[in-house]
Scaffold this motif. Structure first.
Motif: not given
Length: 297
Positions: A216-225
């Motif tokens: 999930s660290n690599s998905l942080a930009k997407c998770l910011a939604k």
């Protein structure tokens, strides 16, 4: 000893105790009393009085040095672990006792050694009105975070929570607690075995999970939604967590982390508003596990 207390039904006793602990109202060191379908809990502002037996001194001295999960115990490796094991064998009659030498790797697996009894470090465990299947040989879990998980739930409900992300869900004790309270949560973990167990735990608690195996660290930009992000990975380097949090501007963050007791969080988290700091438990003489509620400015 006669103490002030409250009387609650058995099914809400555990959550009531957790709330009393977090508020500093629980009178510790005394055994609970059962009366039919009710439990008497000693607390500082209780509206009743009853006699309570004091818990054995040696148990209190070692409380926090071990964890009970289902029918087995885990002892953190330290100088007096043999004394703690002896006390548990005499007092608790456990199926097994395991010695914990720490958490290893990205999958967060405990380094365990069987020191008494038989079987594997797996069992069904109940907390906060949910049932969890635990297998410490495959995924991390600690019952010592049960009260902190309730704190997360209560804080999530205070803010906008249309979408909540549980970045390091493990076997999903937080995600399931949120789901059972009607919160839309998406859960991620890098450990495939943890996600398998999390799926089983969602089924055990009759709630629908949104689970994925991912770093999930690599998905942080997407998770910011999402509206809120839960970051329960306290062994992760603070620098790594700060890098990830850069994507979460304006979001509510629930962060678990290890801190030296003399560290000033204001110096570490510059530009971040700290709404709450809660010490969960000591990890070593100089380090404690903390839960921080914060917003990125």
């Amino acid at each position: 000893m006669e103490l002030p207390c409250i009387k609650v039904r058995k099914e809400i006793a555990e959550s009531t105790i957790n709330k009393l602990k977090s508020d500093g109202r629980l009178i510790q060191g005394y055994q609970l009393r059962k009366e039919g379908e009710f439990v008497l809990i000693p607390c500082r502002d209780g509206n009743e009085k009853a006699d309570f037996k004091e818990v054995r001194k040696n148990y209190l001295e070692h409380k926090g040095s071990f964890e009970k999960i289902g029918d087995f115990y885990v002892i953190k490796e330290r100088n007096n672990w043999e004394e703690i094991a002896k006390m548990l064998i005499e007092r608790a009659n456990p199926r097994a006792i395991f010695l914990d030498s720490g958490v290893k790797g990205n999958s967060r697996i405990r380094d365990l050694k069987l020191i008494y009894g038989e079987g594997e470090p797996k069992a069904f465990h109940r907390e906060n009105h949910i049932k969890l299947y635990v297998d410490l040989s495959k995924a991390y879990f600690s019952p010592r975070l049960a009260t902190a998980r309730i704190r997360v739930l209560n804080n999530v409900l205070k803010f906008k929570h249309d979408v909540v992300i549980d970045m390091y869900t493990g076997i999903a004790p937080i995600s399931i607690l949120l789901k059972k309270n009607g919160i839309n949560v998406y859960s991620f973990d890098i450990n495939p075995e943890a996600v398998k167990i999390a799926k089983l735990n969602f089924q055990l608690n009759k709630v629908q999970g949104n689970l994925a195996i991912a770093n999930s660290n690599s998905l942080a930009k997407c998770l910011a939604k999402a509206d809120q992000i839960i970051m329960n990975n306290p062994t992760q380097r603070i620098e790594t967590s700060l890098e990830v949090m850069e994507y979460f501007k304006g979001k509510v963050i629930h962060l678990f982390l290890m801190l030296k007791k003399d560290q000033k969080i204001e110096e570490i988290f510059k530009g971040i508003e700290i709404l709450e700091k809660y010490e969960i438990h000591g990890y070593s003489p100089s380090v404690s596990l903390y839960y921080l509620l914060m917003t990125m400015l």
